[in-house]
Design a protein around this motif. Structure first.
Motif, PDB file in Angstrom:
ATOM      1  N   ARG A 106       0.825  -1.212   0.000  1.00  0.00           N
ATOM      2  CA  ARG A 106       0.000   0.000   0.000  1.00  0.00           C
ATOM      3  C   ARG A 106       0.859   1.261   0.000  1.00  0.00           C
ATOM      4  O   ARG A 106       0.566   2.212  -0.712  1.00  0.00           O
ATOM      5  CB  ARG A 106      -0.937   0.019   1.211  1.00  0.00           C
ATOM      6  CG  ARG A 106      -2.015  -1.014   1.152  1.00  0.00           C
ATOM      7  CD  ARG A 106      -2.876  -0.983   2.418  1.00  0.00           C
ATOM      8  NE  ARG A 106      -3.813  -2.077   2.446  1.00  0.00           N
ATOM      9  CZ  ARG A 106      -5.009  -2.044   1.889  1.00  0.00           C
ATOM     10  NH1 ARG A 106      -5.420  -0.983   1.268  1.00  0.00           N
ATOM     11  NH2 ARG A 106      -5.801  -3.091   1.951  1.00  0.00           N
ATOM     12  N   GLY A 107       1.893   1.260   0.816  1.00  0.00           N
ATOM     13  CA  GLY A 107       2.760   2.436   0.910  1.00  0.00           C
ATOM     14  C   GLY A 107       3.492   2.724  -0.384  1.00  0.00           C
ATOM     15  O   GLY A 107       3.549   3.872  -0.831  1.00  0.00           O
ATOM     16  N   VAL A 108       4.038   1.694  -1.009  1.00  0.00           N
ATOM     17  CA  VAL A 108       4.759   1.891  -2.269  1.00  0.00           C
ATOM     18  C   VAL A 108       3.785   2.332  -3.356  1.00  0.00           C
ATOM     19  O   VAL A 108       4.088   3.232  -4.142  1.00  0.00           O
ATOM     20  CB  VAL A 108       5.540   0.626  -2.676  1.00  0.00           C
ATOM     21  CG1 VAL A 108       6.181   0.785  -4.053  1.00  0.00           C
ATOM     22  CG2 VAL A 108       6.622   0.317  -1.627  1.00  0.00           C
ATOM     23  N   PHE A 109       2.589   1.716  -3.374  1.00  0.00           N
ATOM     24  CA  PHE A 109       1.575   2.156  -4.338  1.00  0.00           C
ATOM     25  C   PHE A 109       1.281   3.640  -4.149  1.00  0.00           C
ATOM     26  O   PHE A 109       1.257   4.410  -5.112  1.00  0.00           O
ATOM     27  CB  PHE A 109       0.280   1.343  -4.175  1.00  0.00           C
ATOM     28  CG  PHE A 109      -0.812   1.779  -5.119  1.00  0.00           C
ATOM     29  CD1 PHE A 109      -1.045   1.080  -6.280  1.00  0.00           C
ATOM     30  CD2 PHE A 109      -1.598   2.900  -4.856  1.00  0.00           C
ATOM     31  CE1 PHE A 109      -2.044   1.485  -7.167  1.00  0.00           C
ATOM     32  CE2 PHE A 109      -2.592   3.317  -5.730  1.00  0.00           C
ATOM     33  CZ  PHE A 109      -2.810   2.600  -6.891  1.00  0.00           C
ATOM     34  N   ALA A 110       1.019   4.037  -2.908  1.00  0.00           N
ATOM     35  CA  ALA A 110       0.644   5.433  -2.626  1.00  0.00           C
ATOM     36  C   ALA A 110       1.756   6.398  -3.012  1.00  0.00           C
ATOM     37  O   ALA A 110       1.490   7.446  -3.619  1.00  0.00           O
ATOM     38  CB  ALA A 110       0.279   5.594  -1.157  1.00  0.00           C
ATOM     39  N   VAL A 111       2.987   6.072  -2.708  1.00  0.00           N
ATOM     40  CA  VAL A 111       4.115   6.945  -3.066  1.00  0.00           C
ATOM     41  C   VAL A 111       4.214   7.080  -4.584  1.00  0.00           C
ATOM     42  O   VAL A 111       4.396   8.184  -5.109  1.00  0.00           O
ATOM     43  CB  VAL A 111       5.437   6.418  -2.457  1.00  0.00           C
ATOM     44  CG1 VAL A 111       6.650   7.100  -3.076  1.00  0.00           C
ATOM     45  CG2 VAL A 111       5.431   6.602  -0.939  1.00  0.00           C
ATOM     46  N   CYS A 112       4.086   5.968  -5.285  1.00  0.00           N
ATOM     47  CA  CYS A 112       4.171   6.008  -6.751  1.00  0.00           C
ATOM     48  C   CYS A 112       3.006   6.795  -7.356  1.00  0.00           C
ATOM     49  O   CYS A 112       3.217   7.632  -8.245  1.00  0.00           O
ATOM     50  CB  CYS A 112       4.216   4.598  -7.326  1.00  0.00           C
ATOM     51  SG  CYS A 112       5.764   3.727  -6.988  1.00  0.00           S
ATOM     52  N   ALA A 113       1.793   6.539  -6.881  1.00  0.00           N
ATOM     53  CA  ALA A 113       0.625   7.238  -7.432  1.00  0.00           C
ATOM     54  C   ALA A 113       0.687   8.735  -7.127  1.00  0.00           C
ATOM     55  O   ALA A 113       0.415   9.560  -8.005  1.00  0.00           O
ATOM     56  CB  ALA A 113      -0.666   6.634  -6.884  1.00  0.00           C
ATOM     57  N   LEU A 114       1.066   9.076  -5.907  1.00  0.00           N
ATOM     58  CA  LEU A 114       1.183  10.502  -5.562  1.00  0.00           C
ATOM     59  C   LEU A 114       2.328  11.160  -6.321  1.00  0.00           C
ATOM     60  O   LEU A 114       2.222  12.317  -6.733  1.00  0.00           O
ATOM     61  CB  LEU A 114       1.362  10.678  -4.053  1.00  0.00           C
ATOM     62  CG  LEU A 114       0.115  10.410  -3.216  1.00  0.00           C
ATOM     63  CD1 LEU A 114       0.453  10.422  -1.734  1.00  0.00           C
ATOM     64  CD2 LEU A 114      -0.985  11.410  -3.542  1.00  0.00           C
ATOM     65  N   GLY A 115       3.423  10.421  -6.512  1.00  0.00           N
ATOM     66  CA  GLY A 115       4.535  10.956  -7.294  1.00  0.00           C
ATOM     67  C   GLY A 115       4.131  11.232  -8.736  1.00  0.00           C
ATOM     68  O   GLY A 115       4.427  12.298  -9.290  1.00  0.00           O
ATOM     69  N   ALA A 116       3.433  10.282  -9.340  1.00  0.00           N
ATOM     70  CA  ALA A 116       2.961  10.470 -10.719  1.00  0.00           C
ATOM     71  C   ALA A 116       1.969  11.618 -10.800  1.00  0.00           C
ATOM     72  O   ALA A 116       1.979  12.398 -11.753  1.00  0.00           O
ATOM     73  CB  ALA A 116       2.350   9.183 -11.249  1.00  0.00           C
ATOM     74  N   ALA A 117       1.104  11.730  -9.776  1.00  0.00           N
ATOM     75  CA  ALA A 117       0.130  12.827  -9.748  1.00  0.00           C
ATOM     76  C   ALA A 117       0.831  14.171  -9.634  1.00  0.00           C
ATOM     77  O   ALA A 117       0.432  15.147 -10.280  1.00  0.00           O
ATOM     78  CB  ALA A 117      -0.840  12.637  -8.580  1.00  0.00           C
ATOM     79  N   ALA A 118       1.880  14.238  -8.838  1.00  0.00           N
ATOM     80  CA  ALA A 118       2.613  15.493  -8.655  1.00  0.00           C
ATOM     81  C   ALA A 118       3.393  15.888  -9.904  1.00  0.00           C
ATOM     82  O   ALA A 118       3.531  17.078 -10.205  1.00  0.00           O
ATOM     83  CB  ALA A 118       3.561  15.375  -7.459  1.00  0.00           C
ATOM     84  N   VAL A 119       3.877  14.902 -10.627  1.00  0.00           N
ATOM     85  CA  VAL A 119       4.698  15.180 -11.814  1.00  0.00           C
ATOM     86  C   VAL A 119       3.830  15.564 -13.018  1.00  0.00           C
ATOM     87  O   VAL A 119       4.278  16.327 -13.876  1.00  0.00           O
ATOM     88  CB  VAL A 119       5.602  13.972 -12.138  1.00  0.00           C
ATOM     89  CG1 VAL A 119       6.318  14.146 -13.464  1.00  0.00           C
ATOM     90  CG2 VAL A 119       6.623  13.771 -11.020  1.00  0.00           C
ATOM     91  N   ALA A 120       2.601  15.077 -13.081  1.00  0.00           N
ATOM     92  CA  ALA A 120       1.743  15.361 -14.241  1.00  0.00           C
ATOM     93  C   ALA A 120       1.644  16.856 -14.555  1.00  0.00           C
ATOM     94  O   ALA A 120       1.897  17.256 -15.702  1.00  0.00           O
ATOM     95  CB  ALA A 120       0.359  14.739 -14.059  1.00  0.00           C
ATOM     96  N   PRO A 121       1.335  17.715 -13.591  1.00  0.00           N
ATOM     97  CA  PRO A 121       1.262  19.150 -13.916  1.00  0.00           C
ATOM     98  C   PRO A 121       2.618  19.765 -14.276  1.00  0.00           C
ATOM     99  O   PRO A 121       2.661  20.788 -14.942  1.00  0.00           O
ATOM    100  CB  PRO A 121       0.702  19.793 -12.638  1.00  0.00           C
ATOM    101  CG  PRO A 121       0.075  18.689 -11.882  1.00  0.00           C
ATOM    102  CD  PRO A 121       0.818  17.444 -12.255  1.00  0.00           C
TER     103      PRO A 121
END
Length: 177
Positions: free
Chosen positions: A68-83
């Motif tokens: 769960r933690g690795v998923f969340a870090v990756c998803a939040l990282g991708a979300a932050a990089v998109a903009p």
């Protein structure tokens, strides 16, 4: 049924985020001045980085027991990089930002699958569920995301896809946590 709902939400958000952006990324990069050759390099390099980051993050999640933690870090990282792609100018900057996002995006599907398959096979008082319903939801929402983003792009322009993608990924991280 109660156990099923968080996973349906996860797949809806995750694959919805992919659906809103995937069809329009070539047009987004072309509108930023990238040539056909540069698009090929950008997407080819993105695929290559996914081949590395997906297994590495999966291994990290296995070693730490923190799916769960690795998923969340990756998803939040991708979300932050998109903009950040909106601020990139020129091929080198767009390539670097795109590779960073590709590295963060790659593990989330397999980590999501691992979480879902584990939960679907564990009988918790008879509350297990079929993986196919969850994955089918993801596929359906991918299609709906594509249809929605086509309408949004028509009104708000190509930049909107990155905001929609970032929102979906951030919400998916929230569901996992």
């Amino acid at each position: 049924m109660t156990l099923l709902l968080p996973f349906v939400a996860l797949y809806a958000l995750m694959y919805g985020a992919f659906g809103v952006s995937s069809p329009f990324m070539p047009a987004f990069f072309a509108a930023r001045g990238l040539s056909a050759g540069e698009l090929g390099v950008l997407f080819g390099a993105g695929t290559a980085i996914r081949l590395v980051s997906g297994p590495l993050c999966g291994r990290l999640a296995d070693l730490t027991g923190a799916l769960r933690g690795v998923f969340a870090v990756c998803a939040l990282g991708a979300a932050a990089v998109a903009p950040a792609l909106l601020t990139g100018s020129g091929f080198p900057a767009l390539l670097a930002i795109s590779l960073l996002q590709a590295a963060a995006l790659a593990p989330i599907t397999t980590l999501g699958d691992a979480l879902t398959l584990r939960a679907s096979s564990e009988a918790r008082g008879g509350a297990s569920f079929e993986y196919g319903w969850v994955r089918g939801t993801g596929s359906g929402v991918f299609i709906l995301g594509t249809l929605l983003s086509g309408q949004v792009v028509g009104v708000r322009g190509l930049d909107s896809i990155l905001w929609l993608q970032a929102l979906g990924l951030a919400l998916a991280a929230g569901v996992v946590l």
